[in-house]
Design a protein around this motif. Sequence first.
Motif, PDB file in Angstrom:
ATOM      1  N   ALA A   1       0.835  -1.202   0.000  1.00 17.60           N
ATOM      2  CA  ALA A   1       0.000   0.000   0.000  1.00 17.60           C
ATOM      3  C   ALA A   1       0.872   1.255   0.000  1.00 17.60           C
ATOM      4  O   ALA A   1       0.615   2.209  -0.752  1.00 17.60           O
ATOM      5  CB  ALA A   1      -0.925  -0.002   1.210  1.00 17.60           C
ATOM      6  N   GLU A   2       1.915   1.266   0.819  1.00 15.31           N
ATOM      7  CA  GLU A   2       2.825   2.416   0.873  1.00 15.31           C
ATOM      8  C   GLU A   2       3.566   2.584  -0.450  1.00 15.31           C
ATOM      9  O   GLU A   2       3.780   3.711  -0.923  1.00 15.31           O
ATOM     10  CB  GLU A   2       3.827   2.232   2.017  1.00 15.31           C
ATOM     11  N   LEU A   3       3.952   1.457  -1.032  1.00 13.54           N
ATOM     12  CA  LEU A   3       4.666   1.494  -2.308  1.00 13.54           C
ATOM     13  C   LEU A   3       3.799   2.117  -3.401  1.00 13.54           C
ATOM     14  O   LEU A   3       4.231   3.038  -4.115  1.00 13.54           O
ATOM     15  CB  LEU A   3       5.082   0.073  -2.709  1.00 13.54           C
ATOM     16  N   LEU A   4       2.557   1.627  -3.527  1.00 15.83           N
ATOM     17  CA  LEU A   4       1.656   2.166  -4.551  1.00 15.83           C
ATOM     18  C   LEU A   4       1.395   3.647  -4.325  1.00 15.83           C
ATOM     19  O   LEU A   4       1.334   4.433  -5.271  1.00 15.83           O
ATOM     20  CB  LEU A   4       0.324   1.418  -4.545  1.00 15.83           C
ATOM     21  N   GLU A   5       1.199   4.002  -3.070  1.00 12.74           N
ATOM     22  CA  GLU A   5       0.888   5.394  -2.734  1.00 12.74           C
ATOM     23  C   GLU A   5       2.007   6.327  -3.175  1.00 12.74           C
ATOM     24  O   GLU A   5       1.763   7.463  -3.589  1.00 12.74           O
ATOM     25  CB  GLU A   5       0.670   5.514  -1.224  1.00 12.74           C
ATOM     26  N   SER A   6       3.252   5.833  -3.138  1.00  8.57           N
ATOM     27  CA  SER A   6       4.410   6.671  -3.479  1.00  8.57           C
ATOM     28  C   SER A   6       4.730   6.674  -4.970  1.00  8.57           C
ATOM     29  O   SER A   6       5.048   7.725  -5.536  1.00  8.57           O
ATOM     30  CB  SER A   6       5.644   6.204  -2.701  1.00  8.57           C
ATOM     31  N   VAL A   7       4.669   5.502  -5.617  1.00  4.32           N
ATOM     32  CA  VAL A   7       5.169   5.422  -6.993  1.00  4.32           C
ATOM     33  C   VAL A   7       4.099   5.053  -8.022  1.00  4.32           C
ATOM     34  O   VAL A   7       4.350   5.126  -9.222  1.00  4.32           O
ATOM     35  CB  VAL A   7       6.346   4.425  -7.104  1.00  4.32           C
ATOM     36  N   GLY A   8       2.908   4.659  -7.555  1.00  2.00           N
ATOM     37  CA  GLY A   8       1.845   4.320  -8.493  1.00  2.00           C
ATOM     38  C   GLY A   8       1.194   5.569  -9.070  1.00  2.00           C
ATOM     39  O   GLY A   8       1.343   6.673  -8.547  1.00  2.00           O
ATOM     40  N   GLU A   9       0.487   5.380 -10.164  1.00  2.00           N
ATOM     41  CA  GLU A   9      -0.204   6.489 -10.828  1.00  2.00           C
ATOM     42  C   GLU A   9      -1.698   6.198 -10.829  1.00  2.00           C
ATOM     43  O   GLU A   9      -2.132   5.089 -11.135  1.00  2.00           O
ATOM     44  CB  GLU A   9       0.302   6.627 -12.266  1.00  2.00           C
ATOM     45  N   LEU A  10      -2.506   7.194 -10.457  1.00  2.00           N
ATOM     46  CA  LEU A  10      -3.960   7.028 -10.456  1.00  2.00           C
ATOM     47  C   LEU A  10      -4.456   6.848 -11.890  1.00  2.00           C
ATOM     48  O   LEU A  10      -4.137   7.660 -12.757  1.00  2.00           O
ATOM     49  CB  LEU A  10      -4.613   8.261  -9.829  1.00  2.00           C
ATOM     50  N   PRO A  11      -5.211   5.794 -12.174  1.00  2.00           N
ATOM     51  CA  PRO A  11      -5.636   5.526 -13.555  1.00  2.00           C
ATOM     52  C   PRO A  11      -6.951   6.221 -13.919  1.00  2.00           C
ATOM     53  O   PRO A  11      -8.029   5.657 -13.775  1.00  2.00           O
ATOM     54  CB  PRO A  11      -5.808   4.002 -13.575  1.00  2.00           C
ATOM     55  N   ILE A  12      -6.859   7.459 -14.380  1.00  2.00           N
ATOM     56  CA  ILE A  12      -8.077   8.132 -14.818  1.00  2.00           C
ATOM     57  C   ILE A  12      -8.558   7.503 -16.137  1.00  2.00           C
ATOM     58  O   ILE A  12      -7.786   6.844 -16.827  1.00  2.00           O
ATOM     59  CB  ILE A  12      -7.866   9.657 -14.981  1.00  2.00           C
ATOM     60  N   PRO A  13      -9.831   7.668 -16.490  1.00  2.00           N
ATOM     61  CA  PRO A  13     -10.381   7.004 -17.679  1.00  2.00           C
ATOM     62  C   PRO A  13      -9.659   7.394 -18.969  1.00  2.00           C
ATOM     63  O   PRO A  13      -9.279   8.559 -19.138  1.00  2.00           O
ATOM     64  CB  PRO A  13     -11.836   7.485 -17.709  1.00  2.00           C
ATOM     65  N   PRO A  14      -9.494   6.442 -19.880  1.00  2.00           N
ATOM     66  CA  PRO A  14      -8.785   6.721 -21.137  1.00  2.00           C
ATOM     67  C   PRO A  14      -9.481   7.759 -22.006  1.00  2.00           C
ATOM     68  O   PRO A  14      -8.817   8.475 -22.756  1.00  2.00           O
ATOM     69  CB  PRO A  14      -8.748   5.344 -21.826  1.00  2.00           C
ATOM     70  N   TYR A  15     -10.828   7.861 -21.886  1.00  2.00           N
ATOM     71  CA  TYR A  15     -11.539   8.803 -22.757  1.00  2.00           C
ATOM     72  C   TYR A  15     -11.330  10.271 -22.346  1.00  2.00           C
ATOM     73  O   TYR A  15     -11.784  11.174 -23.044  1.00  2.00           O
ATOM     74  CB  TYR A  15     -13.040   8.487 -22.823  1.00  2.00           C
ATOM     75  N   LEU A  16     -10.637  10.519 -21.241  1.00  2.00           N
ATOM     76  CA  LEU A  16     -10.316  11.910 -20.894  1.00  2.00           C
ATOM     77  C   LEU A  16      -9.177  12.440 -21.757  1.00  2.00           C
ATOM     78  O   LEU A  16      -8.971  13.653 -21.846  1.00  2.00           O
ATOM     79  CB  LEU A  16      -9.941  12.030 -19.415  1.00  2.00           C
ATOM     80  N   ASN A  17      -8.444  11.506 -22.384  1.00  2.00           N
ATOM     81  CA  ASN A  17      -7.374  11.887 -23.324  1.00  2.00           C
ATOM     82  C   ASN A  17      -6.390  12.889 -22.715  1.00  2.00           C
ATOM     83  O   ASN A  17      -5.997  13.877 -23.354  1.00  2.00           O
ATOM     84  CB  ASN A  17      -7.971  12.461 -24.623  1.00  2.00           C
TER      85      ASN A  17
END
Length: 410
Positions: A166-182
């Motif tokens: 959880a700590e790892l994702l919080e630091s280096v992960g990227e929030l996946p917003i919807p692809p159609y937002l382009n």
Amino acid sequence: MSTKKNMTSVKEIEIAEYNYPLPDERIAKYPLKERDSSKLLIYNKGEISEDTFRNLADHIPAGSLMIFNNTKVIQARLRFRKPTGAQIEVFCLEPESPNDYALIFQQTESCVWQALVGNSNRWKSGTLTQSVNVAGKEITLTAERISSPSSINSVRLSWDGGITFAELLESVGELPIPPYLNRKTEESDKNTYQTVYSKIKGSVAAPTAGLHFTPTVFENLRSNNVECREVTLHVGAGTFKPVKSDLIADHEMHEEYIEVSKELIERLIAAEAATIAVGTTSVRTIESLYFLGESVAEEPATDPATLHVDQWTPYEKEHTMSAVESLKALHTYMEHHGLEKIHAHTRIMIAPGYKYRIVKAIVTNFHQPQSTLLLLVSAFVSGNWKKIYEYALSNGFRFLSYGDSSLLIP
């Protein structure tokens, strides 16, 4: 309509009939500054009006039971770079080992996820390694592709430093917003792409109908004697999966994890007022309960670890139990197995021809053309979706995840 005929008619639905023109400028690329200042379309027994979302409580019958999905979006995208310079993306979808959301986020050395791999053809074999900084500590993160039997891969992630996943994702992960937002994910999305009541980590997409709610809206609902309860459905990437087949019969629904408390099932059994689902994820969760209850009534010895609803379950036979009978059967099953919560998976397909058992009203955003979510809405409003969407398009409503909302009362 006979079961066989109903099943056939649903499977023969042509997705082209659920298309509509959606210009790119009507897709909301960013949320409004104030969540509850969005527009609200009210569809009430065939009549359409509009208001501001802040006034939602004015349109909800007093004493209603409102159900929210409390899932939290995780920063599920991890990016690696090969020595050749090629960038590989690992998009974590669902826990594999351990196959429990709470447990996998507590791991401190390694875990395995079912994942989508971006630029997959550039990662044929071997491991990917990167050095990342987590709270001032240098961590080595490694990804190993275990198997790729289909578009979904098994990827083992390993790291040092004694931190949790959880700590790892919080630091280096990227929030996946919807692809159609382009557009790329921005820092502001970490806040705006979560509901104010998000709690349980696990989704790779937000239950977007909930993005409009604020403390003010909740206070107005409470003042109107509306009871608010929560369920959990972890939204998978399949929610954005377009229907590419001509017929619904050839579309494979994605599977999603759901969690519902015994207390809520007791409340649903006792509910005398309308049950209102906030978002299509809450709809799928609550409606799945009916089929889970029916299943355990027929097979009381079912292992709790195997509880699931298949895509075509609603259409395969006559379903003669009432909603209350089914919920009572599920409650009895939980008592017998000592369960305070039901943990299950659902692939339920809700399309025109589906009979809603529990949900009486829906709060939902405006969905993509030719999507299973649009089929769900059509089933709820007896095929009257075009009237709703034509009004929204003609009256300046904003569409999709960061767009405006609707209250549907059939």
